[in-house]
Design a protein around this motif. Structure first.
Motif, PDB file in Angstrom:
ATOM      1  N   ARG A  14      28.437  50.429  46.083  1.00 39.90           N
ATOM      2  CA  ARG A  14      29.157  51.504  46.759  1.00 39.90           C
ATOM      3  C   ARG A  14      29.581  52.527  45.706  1.00 39.90           C
ATOM      4  NH1 ARG A  14      32.981  47.292  46.256  1.00 39.90           N
ATOM      5  NH2 ARG A  14      34.906  47.984  45.268  1.00 39.90           N
ATOM      6  N   PRO A  15      29.887  53.751  46.112  1.00 42.36           N
ATOM      7  CA  PRO A  15      30.336  54.732  45.121  1.00 42.36           C
ATOM      8  C   PRO A  15      31.503  54.191  44.311  1.00 42.36           C
ATOM      9  CG  PRO A  15      29.890  55.820  47.208  1.00 42.36           C
ATOM     10  CD  PRO A  15      29.807  54.329  47.464  1.00 42.36           C
ATOM     11  N   GLY A  16      31.391  54.285  43.001  1.00 41.26           N
ATOM     12  CA  GLY A  16      32.449  53.817  42.106  1.00 41.26           C
ATOM     13  C   GLY A  16      32.313  52.380  41.640  1.00 41.26           C
ATOM     14  N   PHE A  17      31.472  51.570  42.299  1.00 39.16           N
ATOM     15  CA  PHE A  17      31.359  50.149  41.916  1.00 39.16           C
ATOM     16  C   PHE A  17      29.989  49.585  42.284  1.00 39.16           C
ATOM     17  CE2 PHE A  17      31.754  45.587  42.722  1.00 39.16           C
ATOM     18  CZ  PHE A  17      32.294  45.169  41.514  1.00 39.16           C
ATOM     19  N   ALA A  18      29.449  48.790  41.380  1.00 45.75           N
ATOM     20  CA  ALA A  18      28.214  48.043  41.660  1.00 45.75           C
ATOM     21  C   ALA A  18      28.332  46.665  41.024  1.00 45.75           C
ATOM     22  CB  ALA A  18      26.991  48.766  41.110  1.00 45.75           C
ATOM     23  N   ARG A  19      27.769  45.679  41.708  1.00 49.15           N
ATOM     24  CA  ARG A  19      27.728  44.304  41.193  1.00 49.15           C
ATOM     25  C   ARG A  19      26.293  43.819  41.331  1.00 49.15           C
ATOM     26  NH1 ARG A  19      28.881  39.260  43.813  1.00 49.15           N
ATOM     27  NH2 ARG A  19      29.462  40.451  45.659  1.00 49.15           N
ATOM     28  N   VAL A  20      25.683  43.465  40.190  1.00 51.57           N
ATOM     29  CA  VAL A  20      24.286  43.057  40.148  1.00 51.57           C
ATOM     30  C   VAL A  20      24.206  41.727  39.415  1.00 51.57           C
ATOM     31  CG1 VAL A  20      21.956  43.713  39.440  1.00 51.57           C
ATOM     32  CG2 VAL A  20      23.604  45.491  40.056  1.00 51.57           C
ATOM     33  N   SER A  21      23.481  40.764  39.997  1.00 52.40           N
ATOM     34  CA  SER A  21      23.396  39.428  39.397  1.00 52.40           C
ATOM     35  C   SER A  21      22.020  39.159  38.801  1.00 52.40           C
ATOM     36  CB  SER A  21      23.733  38.360  40.436  1.00 52.40           C
ATOM     37  OG  SER A  21      22.741  38.325  41.447  1.00 52.40           O
ATOM     38  N   MET A  22      21.985  38.151  37.938  1.00 54.23           N
ATOM     39  CA  MET A  22      20.749  37.692  37.319  1.00 54.23           C
ATOM     40  C   MET A  22      20.865  36.188  37.093  1.00 54.23           C
ATOM     41  SD  MET A  22      19.148  38.903  33.640  1.00 54.23           S
ATOM     42  CE  MET A  22      20.582  38.423  32.686  1.00 54.23           C
TER      43      MET A  22
ATOM     44  N   GLY B  36      18.728  28.810  24.203  1.00 52.96           N
ATOM     45  CA  GLY B  36      18.882  28.432  25.606  1.00 52.96           C
ATOM     46  C   GLY B  36      19.965  29.155  26.374  1.00 52.96           C
ATOM     47  N   THR B  37      20.495  30.237  25.810  1.00 51.40           N
ATOM     48  CA  THR B  37      21.475  31.036  26.542  1.00 51.40           C
ATOM     49  C   THR B  37      20.785  32.318  27.005  1.00 51.40           C
ATOM     50  OG1 THR B  37      22.280  32.116  24.522  1.00 51.40           O
ATOM     51  CG2 THR B  37      23.406  30.094  25.212  1.00 51.40           C
TER      52      THR B  37
ATOM     53  N   LYS C 250      30.688  36.492  24.070  1.00 55.88           N
ATOM     54  CA  LYS C 250      30.583  35.047  24.262  1.00 55.88           C
ATOM     55  C   LYS C 250      29.157  34.710  24.677  1.00 55.88           C
ATOM     56  CE  LYS C 250      33.044  31.554  26.812  1.00 55.88           C
ATOM     57  NZ  LYS C 250      34.363  31.151  27.061  1.00 55.88           N
ATOM     58  N   LYS C 251      28.698  33.507  24.345  1.00 54.92           N
ATOM     59  CA  LYS C 251      27.369  33.085  24.798  1.00 54.92           C
ATOM     60  C   LYS C 251      27.361  32.985  26.317  1.00 54.92           C
ATOM     61  CE  LYS C 251      27.256  29.419  22.100  1.00 54.92           C
ATOM     62  NZ  LYS C 251      26.811  28.160  21.477  1.00 54.92           N
ATOM     63  N   ALA C 252      26.268  33.425  26.920  1.00 48.86           N
ATOM     64  CA  ALA C 252      26.110  33.355  28.379  1.00 48.86           C
ATOM     65  C   ALA C 252      25.279  32.116  28.688  1.00 48.86           C
ATOM     66  CB  ALA C 252      25.449  34.611  28.909  1.00 48.86           C
ATOM     67  N   GLU C 253      25.941  31.068  29.140  1.00 51.68           N
ATOM     68  CA  GLU C 253      25.267  29.791  29.379  1.00 51.68           C
ATOM     69  C   GLU C 253      24.988  29.530  30.854  1.00 51.68           C
ATOM     70  OE1 GLU C 253      26.461  26.687  26.420  1.00 51.68           O
ATOM     71  OE2 GLU C 253      28.244  27.971  26.243  1.00 51.68           O
TER      72      GLU C 253
ATOM     73  N   ASN D 295      30.105  35.511  33.331  1.00 50.74           N
ATOM     74  CA  ASN D 295      29.442  34.249  33.640  1.00 50.74           C
ATOM     75  C   ASN D 295      29.984  33.707  34.965  1.00 50.74           C
ATOM     76  OD1 ASN D 295      31.942  33.073  33.023  1.00 50.74           O
ATOM     77  ND2 ASN D 295      31.293  32.326  31.022  1.00 50.74           N
ATOM     78  N   ARG D 296      29.494  32.535  35.362  1.00 51.53           N
ATOM     79  CA  ARG D 296      29.926  31.955  36.648  1.00 51.53           C
ATOM     80  C   ARG D 296      31.424  31.684  36.707  1.00 51.53           C
ATOM     81  NH1 ARG D 296      25.859  27.276  37.555  1.00 51.53           N
ATOM     82  NH2 ARG D 296      24.000  28.468  37.962  1.00 51.53           N
ATOM     83  N   ALA D 297      32.041  31.424  35.552  1.00 49.53           N
ATOM     84  CA  ALA D 297      33.484  31.158  35.509  1.00 49.53           C
ATOM     85  C   ALA D 297      34.298  32.445  35.572  1.00 49.53           C
ATOM     86  CB  ALA D 297      33.829  30.374  34.236  1.00 49.53           C
TER      87      ALA D 297
END
Length: 144
Positions: free
Chosen positions: A33-41, A52-53, A92-95, A123-125
């Motif tokens: 939406r205007p002003g904010f986006a959330r994209v995952s991988m 492995g990270t 931080k490492k992305a595990e 990260n997920r946490a």
């Protein structure tokens, strides 16, 4: 397309078709939406480094996709944009799987301007693993 079956996945694929390099990380636009986006991988072998990270550059790619899609819907229709620069902090490492949360303030119509887009990759946490500021060069569209 959000309310349609497979809508988010299809929309994400259209973005990757338009900008093919983003396809290398198989992103998914979660919120937009205007002003904010959330994209995952997802954390998968193709985006991992030798320990492995999630690879730092894969997260930069995710951050740029979030910032670009956000900028596209946040600027006036009479304006266009192009990434100009990126400042990145690896915190931080992305595990785990990661999500980029991009934010931008209001963009005024008119003169060419630098527009900073802030992106936090979490990260997920919910911990921030990468913080980036992507400077977008926003200019008036050429008149046809």
């Amino acid at each position: 397309m959000e309310g349609k079956p497979f809508g988010k996945a299809l929309f994400s694929r259209v973005i990757c078709w338009k900008a093919p390099y983003f396809g290398s990380i198989s992103p998914r636009i979660e919120e937009f939406r205007p002003g904010f986006a959330r994209v995952s991988m997802k954390k998968r072998r193709a985006v991992q480094n030798h320990i492995g990270t999630v690879h730092a550059i894969a997260m930069c790619n995710l951050a740029e996709m979030a910032a670009g899609t956000l900028t596209e819907i946040s600027i006036p229709a009479s304006m266009r944009w192009l990434p100009k620069g990126m400042q990145v902090e690896y915190l931080k490492k992305a595990e785990t799987d990661v999500e980029a949360h991009a934010t931008v303030g209001a963009v005024t119509e008119g003169a060419s301007q630098d527009v900073p887009v802030t992106v936090e990759v979490k990260n997920r946490a919910g911990e921030t693993v990468v913080r980036a500021v992507i400077t977008m060069w926003v200019t008036p569209r050429k008149k046809s």
